[in-house]
Design an enzyme around this catalytic site. Structure first.
Site, PDB file in Angstrom:
ATOM      1  N   GLU A   1      77.677  12.350  25.024  1.00 50.67           N
ATOM      2  CA  GLU A   1      76.426  12.455  25.058  1.00 50.67           C
ATOM      3  C   GLU A   1      75.582  12.472  26.138  1.00 50.67           C
ATOM      4  OE1 GLU A   1      75.242   8.594  22.835  1.00 50.67           O
ATOM      5  OE2 GLU A   1      77.080   8.726  21.642  1.00 50.67           O
TER       6      GLU A   1
ATOM      7  N   GLU B   1      66.260   9.166  19.625  1.00 52.29           N
ATOM      8  CA  GLU B   1      66.560   7.774  19.356  1.00 52.29           C
ATOM      9  C   GLU B   1      65.804   6.843  20.001  1.00 52.29           C
ATOM     10  OE1 GLU B   1      70.823   7.060  19.689  1.00 52.29           O
ATOM     11  OE2 GLU B   1      70.539   5.097  19.059  1.00 52.29           O
TER      12      GLU B   1
END
Ligand SMILES: *[C@@H]1O[C@H](CO)[C@@H](O)[C@H](O)[C@H]1NC(C)=O
Ligand SMILES: *[C@@H]1O[C@H](CO)[C@@H](O)[C@H](O)[C@H]1NC(C)=O
Ligand SMILES: *[C@@H]1O[C@H](CO)[C@@H](O)[C@H](O)[C@H]1NC(C)=O
Length: 412
Positions: free
Chosen positions: A216, A327
């Site tokens: 990520e 997120e």
């Protein structure tokens, strides 16, 4: 020698604690143990620097010799031959060939006070306060259990239960060897210190079980991890669904950095303004077809380093899903929704200059070509809190607008 040092540190910590006790302050045995573990952890994590730079945002950046970085504490990396460059870039990156001038549009706060010499890597020093803010020393620098990024094939009850909310685009159903995108940069407001807001891409392998692999990268605001509300560049990896392996940035051994300009976890600027100038960063992650390592490039110029392929199981071969988006953590699981913002804090329909975006969304295919994916799905748990829109045009290729304010009249 190391053991001896450890004992001295322990004694120092105990002395410190007993002095504090003499002053009439209260300490639990658990707090004392936490502190002691933190001291040992800092000792392991912070490597002796060649040069140190104090950043105006309060960070300390250590320039550590490239061969002394935390990666080389990993038992598998004892005999690893450091690679200073990937053997191949994906086909279809125009910028490398096109321009020889460096792109200085995006910088890090610490650059104002100096640079790291060649053969070193800039590492954000971990301070005692950083470790003490974590729920435990062992969890410092790691995402909490079960914060699996969304998922189609995942039990939606679990997604909701964890309090993590997403607004993401994704591709699946093929083998992927990388991804690229350009993200505009904001400073979303965080309601509570244990919440965060991030915008990133996920390179996933496996079927969302306990052995999920993930790489990520993106930007984040996380008071718990960094102690402030600054927007920071970050990376993350795990090979067991966020359990024992992996971490943010260089907070465990695994990722090998080769770049001396960019510090992972350091603040970036300039930020985009609502109704004003927009600033974005590009991130490319790809699997070197010869060596098999996963490389990351930031902007057009900065090859940051790589995750050796042996850190992973599924990703040692290829990725089965890529995601792009935001997120946040909603820590109020009952009662009012958090007002922690995602992206710019505005909904996608506000469009350019107001909403946050990912543009030129691309994947790297089996032949090492960068290309625009054919079918891009979207997902969000509660569109009245954080939403997402897909789009396509000649300039931006495939793009999304995403984000939102969290709590509002329709998201009480
Ligand atoms: C590293 O190399 C040495 C000498 O060749 C060897 O004995 C050792 O087993 C190797 N270690 C690893 C982890 O591969
Ligand atoms: C971060 O922002 C919140 C409000 O959004 C504020 O309460 C908090 O004090 C800030 N934290 C720091 C370290 O500046
Ligand atoms: C998550 O919970 C909210 C509110 O309880 C509900 O409206 C939404 O449908 C749930 N999302 C999923 C994916 O289950």
């Amino acid at each position: 020698m190391a053991a001896h040092l450890g004992v001295n540190l322990a004694v120092a910590a105990l002395l410190w604690l007993s002095c504090a006790d003499a002053l009439g302050q209260e300490y639990s045995a658990a707090a004392a143990r936490h502190k002691l573990k933190a001291i040992r952890h800092l000792k392991r994590l912070n490597k002796p620097p060649v040069k140190t730079i104090t950043s105006p945002d309060g960070d300390t950046i250590d320039c550590v010799h490239v061969s002394r970085q935390p990666a080389f504490d990993h038992p598998f990396l004892r005999n690893h031959t450091l690679q200073m460059r990937p053997t191949f870039f994906p086909e279809g990156i125009v910028n490398n060939v096109e321009s020889h001038k460096k792109d200085h549009s995006m910088a890090q706060a610490w650059h104002q006070n100096g640079r790291c010499p060649e053969e070193t890597v800039p590492i954000r020093r971990t301070k005692m306060g950083d470790v003490l803010r974590a729920s435990s020393v062992k969890r410092y620098g790691k995402k909490k259990h079960r914060t699996v990024p969304m998922l189609v094939s995942f039990d939606p009850d679990l997604v909701n239960e964890s309090g993590h909310q997403h607004a993401i685009a994704y591709v699946e159903g093929d083998k992927y060897y990388g991804a690229k995108t350009t993200i505009n940069v904001w400073r979303p407001k965080i309601q509570q210190a244990n919440e965060f807001s991030l915008s990133q891409l996920w390179i996933l392998g496996g079927a969302f079980g306990d052995d999920l692999n993930s790489i990520e990268a993106g930007w984040q605001v996380s008071p718990e991890l960094y102690g402030d509300n600054n927007t920071r560049l970050f990376t993350y990896w795990t090979s067991d669904a966020y359990q024992a392996t992996g971490c943010y940035n260089l907070l465990c051994s695994g990722f090998i950095q080769v770049n001396n300009d960019i510090a992972m976890g350091a603040s970036i600027y300039p930020l985009s303004n609502y109704h004003g100038s927009q600033y974005d960063i590009s991130i490319l992650v790809w699997k070197d077809p010869q060596e098999g390592h996963w490389w990351i490039q930031f902007g057009n110029d900065y090859v940051l380093g790589y995750w050796p392929s042996f850190l992973f199981s599924y990703l040692a071969d290829s990725s089965s899903m890529i995601q792009w988006g935001g997120e946040v953590v909603n820590s109020q699981l009952e009662g009012e929704h958090t007002s922690t913002e995602m992206g710019s804090g505005h909904f996608p329909e506000e469009g350019f200059g107001k909403a946050s975006y990912f543009r030129n969304i691309q994947i790297v295919d089996e032949s090492n070509n960068l290309r625009t994916p054919m079918e891009v799905g979207t997902f969000t748990e509660e569109p009245s809190c954080y939403d997402i829109r897909n789009g396509n045009n000649d300039d931006w290729g495939h793009y999304i607008y995403y984000g939102g304010p969290g709590k509002n009249n329709n998201c009480p």
